[in-house]
Design an enzyme around this catalytic site. Structure first.
Site, PDB file in Angstrom:
ATOM      1  N   ASP A   1      39.964  39.347  51.767  1.00 35.41           N
ATOM      2  CA  ASP A   1      38.709  39.930  51.276  1.00 35.41           C
ATOM      3  C   ASP A   1      37.723  38.814  50.988  1.00 35.41           C
ATOM      4  OD1 ASP A   1      36.660  41.359  50.211  1.00 35.41           O
ATOM      5  OD2 ASP A   1      37.743  42.133  48.486  1.00 35.41           O
TER       6      ASP A   1
ATOM      7  N   ASP B   1      42.901  41.036  43.060  1.00 40.14           N
ATOM      8  CA  ASP B   1      42.031  40.198  43.893  1.00 40.14           C
ATOM      9  C   ASP B   1      41.877  38.882  43.152  1.00 40.14           C
ATOM     10  OD1 ASP B   1      39.514  38.902  44.653  1.00 40.14           O
ATOM     11  OD2 ASP B   1      39.092  40.708  45.836  1.00 40.14           O
TER      12      ASP B   1
ATOM     13  N   GLU C   1      41.890  48.420  41.615  1.00 43.56           N
ATOM     14  CA  GLU C   1      41.547  46.996  41.594  1.00 43.56           C
ATOM     15  C   GLU C   1      40.592  46.699  40.449  1.00 43.56           C
ATOM     16  OE1 GLU C   1      39.302  43.682  44.453  1.00 43.56           O
ATOM     17  OE2 GLU C   1      39.506  45.756  45.106  1.00 43.56           O
TER      18      GLU C   1
ATOM     19  N   TRP D   1      38.042  50.654  44.075  1.00 34.92           N
ATOM     20  CA  TRP D   1      37.326  49.634  43.309  1.00 34.92           C
ATOM     21  C   TRP D   1      35.877  50.059  43.165  1.00 34.92           C
ATOM     22  CZ3 TRP D   1      32.927  47.047  44.782  1.00 34.92           C
ATOM     23  CH2 TRP D   1      32.460  46.083  43.884  1.00 34.92           C
TER      24      TRP D   1
ATOM     25  N   LYS E   1      37.926  44.100  38.174  1.00 39.54           N
ATOM     26  CA  LYS E   1      36.871  43.102  38.382  1.00 39.54           C
ATOM     27  C   LYS E   1      36.405  42.623  37.018  1.00 39.54           C
ATOM     28  CE  LYS E   1      32.578  42.354  40.996  1.00 39.54           C
ATOM     29  NZ  LYS E   1      33.124  41.406  41.985  1.00 39.54           N
TER      30      LYS E   1
ATOM     31  N   HIS F   1      44.376  41.292  47.293  1.00 40.00           N
ATOM     32  CA  HIS F   1      43.243  40.885  48.103  1.00 40.00           C
ATOM     33  C   HIS F   1      43.117  39.378  47.923  1.00 40.00           C
ATOM     34  CE1 HIS F   1      40.716  44.813  48.781  1.00 40.00           C
ATOM     35  NE2 HIS F   1      41.900  44.818  49.373  1.00 40.00           N
TER      36      HIS F   1
ATOM     37  N   ASP G   1      33.388  35.079  41.422  1.00 39.12           N
ATOM     38  CA  ASP G   1      33.866  35.916  42.522  1.00 39.12           C
ATOM     39  C   ASP G   1      32.919  35.823  43.714  1.00 39.12           C
ATOM     40  OD1 ASP G   1      35.154  37.823  44.048  1.00 39.12           O
ATOM     41  OD2 ASP G   1      34.147  39.504  43.080  1.00 39.12           O
TER      42      ASP G   1
ATOM     43  N   HIS H   1      38.817  38.090  41.008  1.00 39.45           N
ATOM     44  CA  HIS H   1      38.372  39.050  40.003  1.00 39.45           C
ATOM     45  C   HIS H   1      38.922  38.773  38.611  1.00 39.45           C
ATOM     46  CE1 HIS H   1      37.091  42.437  43.005  1.00 39.45           C
ATOM     47  NE2 HIS H   1      36.545  41.272  43.249  1.00 39.45           N
TER      48      HIS H   1
ATOM     49  N   ASP I   1      33.867  35.084  46.959  1.00 40.18           N
ATOM     50  CA  ASP I   1      34.470  35.500  48.226  1.00 40.18           C
ATOM     51  C   ASP I   1      34.271  34.487  49.338  1.00 40.18           C
ATOM     52  OD1 ASP I   1      35.683  38.076  47.608  1.00 40.18           O
ATOM     53  OD2 ASP I   1      33.655  38.780  47.242  1.00 40.18           O
TER      54      ASP I   1
END
Length: 420
Positions: free
Chosen positions: A327, A260, A225, A184, A227, A287, A295, A263, A297
Site C-alpha cells: 500500500d 498498516d 484498519e 478503512w 489510522k 498493508h 503516513d 498508521h 506511503d
C-alpha cells in the site's frame, strides 16, 4: 560464474548453518503478495472525476499515468512479469468499470461492475483483494462517513460496505481464492474534538451493520484498519489502533485486524506487534508501506523494518496466517518502477527471513546465550543472500539483477511515453 553456479556456492555456505535454500525458495513460491492497483493511477479510480480527498495526497506528476482500465491492467501485468513469486491483485471500489451510461453510486455497486477485473485475475491465475472506498466522494459529509452524526450519510456508506461484502464474495467464488476486504476510513477531526466517544460508537455500530451482510468467512476476510492521523484529521481519528484492534477481538468470528505500518506513531513498529496479534487471532492482515516521518506511503524498500516484518511472519510459522498486501503511491517517479521495486523488495524480505537459522536463534534465546544470538544474527547479514535471490528470480522466469529496470525503461519508451 553463472547464476546457478553462484547459487550452488551460496547454498553450500547456508547449509553449514542449517539453512536449506532449496526449501526456502520453494516455500516462497507459494506465498502470495497482493499488488495494489492505486499505485498506477495515483489513487484516482474510475468512478468520479473530482479530486483525491479524505486525508490522502499523491505528490508528483511523472508522465505515463494509467488513465483507463485497460492501461492500468496492462501496467499491472507488466509489473507482475518483473517480480518473482505468487501474486494477488488488490483493488478499491472506486475502480469499478462501467459500460457507457451504466454509472451507479457506490452504494449501488454490483459484481457486474467488476467483471473485467475478475476476467483479468483469472487470466493471470491470481486472487483479488478488495477495499470499500470511503473517500473522494461528495457523499463524504464534513469529512465523515461511517462515524457521521448525519444518519443519511451513515446509511449511504453502510450500504456501500454491504455492497462490497457481496462483491468480495463474488471475487472469492470466481477465483477460488479468499478475498481480503479491508474497511478503512479517514474519519476524524483536524483539531481537538468535543466528543471522542460519539463518533467511535457510531463507527462501531456502522461496521457491525456492514458485517451483518451474509458472507462465507472462509472466502471473505473482512478487516478493520486503523489510522493515527491524516491530512485534515491530525488531532483525532475515529478508527484508532485501540478501536480497530478491540473491534476485531470482539468480532473475531467475522473479521480480522489489519495493520498498516504507516498508521502508527513514528516510534512504533508493526514488526513488534505481529507476534502479539498472533497470540490471539488465527489470521491477521498487513498493508506494507514505508512511512517517512508520517503516513506518506513511500515505495517499500529492502530496509530494516520490512525485513523485520518478514522475519516475524516467517519465524512464527505464520506464512499461512498473515495476508500480505502492499500500500503506497508515488507519482514523482516512474510508476512501473515504483510498483516493481516494492513488490520485489517485499518478496526479497521474505526470502531473507526464510534464509535465517530461525530454529537456532530461538534456541540461543531460550538458553540465554544472548552473546552468540547477537553474533549469529549479525554474521547472517553478510551471507551471500543476493546469489540466492538472483536464482529465485531466474527460477521464476523473471529478470535478474538490473535487467528488470531495463524492461521498465523499454516499457516507458514504447508505452508510457505515448499517454497524454
Amino acid at each position: 560464474m553463472t547464476t546457478k553456479e553462484r547459487y550452488e556456492s551460496a547454498k553450500a555456505r547456508y547449509a553449514k548453518v542449517g539453512v536449506d535454500t532449496d526449501k526456502a525458495i520453494q516455500v516462497l513460491k507459494n506465498v502470495p503478495i497482493s499488488l495494489h492497483c492505486w499505485q498506477g493511477d495515483d489513487v484516482k479510480g474510475f468512478d468520479q472525476d473530482g479530486p483525491l480527498t479524505g486525508g490522502i495526497q499523491t505528490t508528483g506528476n511523472y508522465p505515463g499515468k494509467a488513465m483507463t482500465p485497460e492501461e492500468l491492467m496492462a501496467d499491472m501485468e507488466k509489473v507482475m512479469s518483473l517480480a518473482p513469486g505468487k501474486k494477488k491483485i488488490n483493488i478499491h471500489a472506486s475502480y469499478a468499470i462501467f459500460e457507457d451510461g451504466q454509472w451507479v453510486d457506490r452504494d449501488q455497486l454490483e459484481p457486474k461492475h467488476f467483471k473485467k477485473w475478475v476476467d483479468f485475475a483469472k487470466a493471470k491465475g491470481v486472487g483479488i483483494d478488495f477495499n470499500p472506498t470511503f473517500f473522494s466522494s461528495p457523499k463524504v459529509k464534513d469529512g465523515l462517513t461511517l462515524s457521521s452524526p448525519d444518519e443519511e450519510t451513515r446509511k449511504f456508506w453502510i450500504r456501500h460496505g454491504k455492497a462490497c461484502i457481496r462483491i468480495s464474495q463474488y471475487f472469492a467464488e470466481e477465483t477460488g481464492i479468499p478475498c481480503v476486504m479491508n474497511i478503512w476510513t479517514g474519519d476524524g477531526y483536524k483539531d481537538i474534538p468535543g466528543d471522542r466517544l460519539g463518533p467511535r460508537m457510531r463507527y462501531k455500530e456502522s461496521i457491525e451493520e456492514i458485517l451483518s451482510e451474509p458472507y462465507d468467512f472462509n472466502l471473505v476476510k473482512p478487516c478493520v484498519e486503523s489510522k493515527v492521523f491524516g491530512i485534515g484529521v491530525e488531532s483525532y481519528t475515529a478508527g484508532s489502533a485501540e478501536f480497530t484492534l478491540s473491534f476485531a477481538a470482539e468480532h473475531k468470528d467475522k473479521c480480522l485486524p489489519l495493520m498498516d505500518n504507516g498508521h502508527y506513531h513514528p516510534t512504533e513498529v508493526v514488526s513488534d506487534k505481529i507476534s502479539s496479534l498472533l497470540c490471539f487471532f488465527p489470521e491477521i492482515a498487513l498493508h506494507v508501506t514505508r512511512p517517512v516521518r508520517w503516513d506518506s506511503d513511500h515505495v517499500v524498500l529492502f530496509d530494516d523494518e520490512t525485513r523485520e516484518i518478514a522475519k516475524e511472519i516467517v519465524r512464527n510459522d505464520a506464512l499461512d496466517r498473515v495476508y500480505i498486501a502492499l500500500d503506497y503511491f508515488d507519482a514523482s517517479i516512474n510508476r512501473i518502477s515504483a510498483w516493481t521495486t516494492g513488490l520485489r523488495n517485499m518478496s526479497k524480505s521474505l526470502l531473507f527471513a526464510l534464509l535465517q537459522p530461525n530454529a537456532q536463534l530461538k534456541e540461543l534465546q531460550d538458553t540465554n546465550n544472548l552473546t552468540k544470538l547477537m553474533t549469529v544474527q549479525e554474521e547472517m547479514k553478510t551471507f551471500p543472500f543476493g546469489d540466492v535471490w538472483d536464482y529465485f528470480c531466474e527460477s521464476c522466469g523473471t529478470p535478474v539483477g538490473f535487467d528488470w529496470f531495463t524492461e521498465v525503461e523499454k516499457y516507458e519508451k514504447e508505452v508510457l511515453s505515448s499517454r497524454k
